[in-house]
Each structure stands twice: as structure tokens, then as C-alpha cells.
Design a protein around this motif. Structure first.
Motif, PDB file in Angstrom:
ATOM      1  N   THR A 101      22.358 -27.914 -89.841  1.00 43.30           N
ATOM      2  CA  THR A 101      23.244 -27.481 -88.754  1.00 43.30           C
ATOM      3  C   THR A 101      22.416 -26.719 -87.730  1.00 43.30           C
ATOM      4  O   THR A 101      21.275 -26.337 -87.992  1.00 43.30           O
ATOM      5  CB  THR A 101      24.358 -26.535 -89.267  1.00 43.30           C
ATOM      6  N   GLY A 102      23.027 -26.488 -86.586  1.00 47.41           N
ATOM      7  CA  GLY A 102      22.359 -25.712 -85.547  1.00 47.41           C
ATOM      8  C   GLY A 102      21.675 -26.587 -84.529  1.00 47.41           C
ATOM      9  O   GLY A 102      21.846 -27.800 -84.497  1.00 47.41           O
ATOM     10  N   VAL A 103      20.885 -25.957 -83.676  1.00 50.93           N
ATOM     11  CA  VAL A 103      20.218 -26.649 -82.570  1.00 50.93           C
ATOM     12  C   VAL A 103      18.791 -27.017 -82.961  1.00 50.93           C
ATOM     13  O   VAL A 103      17.997 -26.158 -83.346  1.00 50.93           O
ATOM     14  CB  VAL A 103      20.204 -25.773 -81.295  1.00 50.93           C
ATOM     15  N   LEU A 104      18.506 -28.296 -82.875  1.00 51.22           N
ATOM     16  CA  LEU A 104      17.144 -28.811 -83.011  1.00 51.22           C
ATOM     17  C   LEU A 104      16.513 -28.750 -81.632  1.00 51.22           C
ATOM     18  O   LEU A 104      17.110 -29.186 -80.644  1.00 51.22           O
ATOM     19  CB  LEU A 104      17.179 -30.255 -83.499  1.00 51.22           C
ATOM     20  N   ARG A 105      15.304 -28.205 -81.554  1.00 48.32           N
ATOM     21  CA  ARG A 105      14.592 -28.091 -80.276  1.00 48.32           C
ATOM     22  C   ARG A 105      13.230 -28.757 -80.420  1.00 48.32           C
ATOM     23  O   ARG A 105      12.432 -28.373 -81.273  1.00 48.32           O
ATOM     24  CB  ARG A 105      14.430 -26.614 -79.907  1.00 48.32           C
ATOM     25  N   ALA A 106      12.971 -29.749 -79.582  1.00 51.02           N
ATOM     26  CA  ALA A 106      11.679 -30.432 -79.574  1.00 51.02           C
ATOM     27  C   ALA A 106      10.967 -30.121 -78.267  1.00 51.02           C
ATOM     28  O   ALA A 106      11.488 -30.404 -77.184  1.00 51.02           O
ATOM     29  CB  ALA A 106      11.856 -31.935 -79.724  1.00 51.02           C
ATOM     30  N   GLU A 107       9.798 -29.515 -78.367  1.00 55.62           N
ATOM     31  CA  GLU A 107       8.989 -29.208 -77.194  1.00 55.62           C
ATOM     32  C   GLU A 107       7.722 -30.039 -77.254  1.00 55.62           C
ATOM     33  O   GLU A 107       7.027 -30.042 -78.268  1.00 55.62           O
ATOM     34  CB  GLU A 107       8.640 -27.727 -77.123  1.00 55.62           C
ATOM     35  N   ALA A 108       7.429 -30.749 -76.164  1.00 53.82           N
ATOM     36  CA  ALA A 108       6.265 -31.626 -76.104  1.00 53.82           C
ATOM     37  C   ALA A 108       5.385 -31.255 -74.928  1.00 53.82           C
ATOM     38  O   ALA A 108       5.874 -30.837 -73.881  1.00 53.82           O
ATOM     39  CB  ALA A 108       6.719 -33.074 -75.974  1.00 53.82           C
ATOM     40  N   ARG A 109       4.075 -31.416 -75.143  1.00 57.87           N
ATOM     41  CA  ARG A 109       3.092 -31.122 -74.090  1.00 57.87           C
ATOM     42  C   ARG A 109       2.088 -32.263 -73.997  1.00 57.87           C
ATOM     43  O   ARG A 109       1.522 -32.686 -75.002  1.00 57.87           O
ATOM     44  CB  ARG A 109       2.358 -29.830 -74.391  1.00 57.87           C
ATOM     45  N   LYS A 110       1.883 -32.718 -72.775  1.00 55.59           N
ATOM     46  CA  LYS A 110       0.853 -33.724 -72.513  1.00 55.59           C
ATOM     47  C   LYS A 110      -0.498 -33.051 -72.690  1.00 55.59           C
ATOM     48  O   LYS A 110      -0.741 -31.978 -72.150  1.00 55.59           O
ATOM     49  CB  LYS A 110       1.010 -34.270 -71.095  1.00 55.59           C
ATOM     50  N   ARG A 111      -1.401 -33.687 -73.431  1.00 55.19           N
ATOM     51  CA  ARG A 111      -2.708 -33.098 -73.734  1.00 55.19           C
ATOM     52  C   ARG A 111      -3.865 -33.796 -73.062  1.00 55.19           C
ATOM     53  O   ARG A 111      -4.988 -33.305 -73.106  1.00 55.19           O
ATOM     54  CB  ARG A 111      -2.939 -33.098 -75.251  1.00 55.19           C
ATOM     55  N   GLY A 112      -3.617 -34.917 -72.457  1.00 51.72           N
ATOM     56  CA  GLY A 112      -4.704 -35.625 -71.784  1.00 51.72           C
ATOM     57  C   GLY A 112      -4.304 -37.059 -71.540  1.00 51.72           C
ATOM     58  O   GLY A 112      -3.180 -37.467 -71.803  1.00 51.72           O
TER      59      GLY A 112
END
Length: 154
Positions: A101-112
Motif C-alpha cells: 500500500t501507499g505511494v510508489l515513487r520512481a526517480e530516474a536520472r539520465k547518466r550519459g
């Protein structure tokens, strides 16, 4: 430092994507909540429809949210009214925890990357900030999206 014009473009991009998401986005209910050059955040309020038979978030749903954030991380367009598109070539997901339950948070960063391909690292956390998965991926720009200025929106 972000200029007012850049902030306005970022807000416009985010609002447009939120209004014009994919059918899969509508089905699963995830939402792009932050988007800027080389970074994107996607969230999902986990409900019973996202759980597997063991009662925890299904790995396919988790990977979909990581993949979506990763794609967005590489295709922000700084030109008002334009868009960039991308597709996933590979995505490796490491499952490190569970949630139900709850909020799933996906954070992505371009690395190259280069003109046609780019690379991303992403992390998924639960509402308490615990890491439940990580991913690394390789993405390719659609034809016409290689340049930062992208193409006019449909």
C-alpha cells in the motif's frame, strides 16, 4: 539557476504529459509528477489491482513505473510546444524490497549517452523512503527526437 522561461516550459511540458498520457498510464494509474532535463519522477498510489497473488506489488507493475520514469528522464524538451519520444532497448531491474500500500515513487536520472542512445539509473521507493527496486536502462530516441528541440506536439 532556472530562468522564468525555463520554469514555464518545464511546467507546460509536465501539464501536457499529464493530460496526454498513454493508455497503459490510464490503466495502471501512475502519474508523472516531476520532469526536467535529465530527471523524471513518476508516482503510483498502490492499490489491490497492482498486487500479485502474494499480496505485494507485482514486479511487472514496479518495472513499468521504473521504465516510464527512465524514458522520461532522457526526453525532456526545452522548446515550448515540442516533444521528444524514446523507446527502451534494455532495462535491468533489481528487486530489493516489497510494498502493498501507499505511494510508489520512481526517480530516474539520465547518466550519459549520445545522439541516438542514452543511459539511465532509476530508484523506486515506498512512502517511507525505503528503496524497493533499482533499474538501469538503455534507451533510443525515436527518429526526429534525437535533437534536443524535438518535434511539434501532435
Amino acid at each position: 539557476m532556472t530562468t522564468p522561461a525555463a520554469a514555464a516550459t518545464a511546467a507546460d511540458n509536465l501539464a501536457w504529459e499529464q493530460e496526454n498520457g498513454s493508455g497503459l498510464q490510464a490503466l495502471l494509474g501512475y502519474r508523472l509528477v516531476a520532469w526536467e532535463p535529465d530527471r523524471a519522477v513518476v508516482e503510483l498510489e498502490v492499490g489491490p489491482q497492482h498486487l500479485n497473488r502474494a499480496g505485494v506489488l507485482h514486479g511487472g507493475v514496479l518495472t513499468t513505473v521504473l521504465d516510464t520514469a527512465s524514458g522520461y528522464a532522457g526526453c525532456f524538451c526545452p522548446v515550448p510546444g515540442h516533444i521528444r519520444r524514446t523507446l527502451t532497448l534494455s532495462l535491468t531491474t533489481n528487486y530489493l524490497g516489497q510494498m502493498s500500500t501507499g505511494v510508489l515513487r520512481a526517480e530516474a536520472r539520465k547518466r550519459g549517452g549520445g545522439r541516438k542512445l542514452y543511459f539511465v539509473d532509476a530508484t523506486a521507493t515506498d512512502a517511507d523512503g525505503r528503496v524497493i527496486a533499482t533499474a538501469t536502462g538503455t534507451f533510443r530516441y525515436h527518429r526526429g527526437s534525437e535533437a534536443e528541440e524535438g518535434q511539434p506536439r501532435p
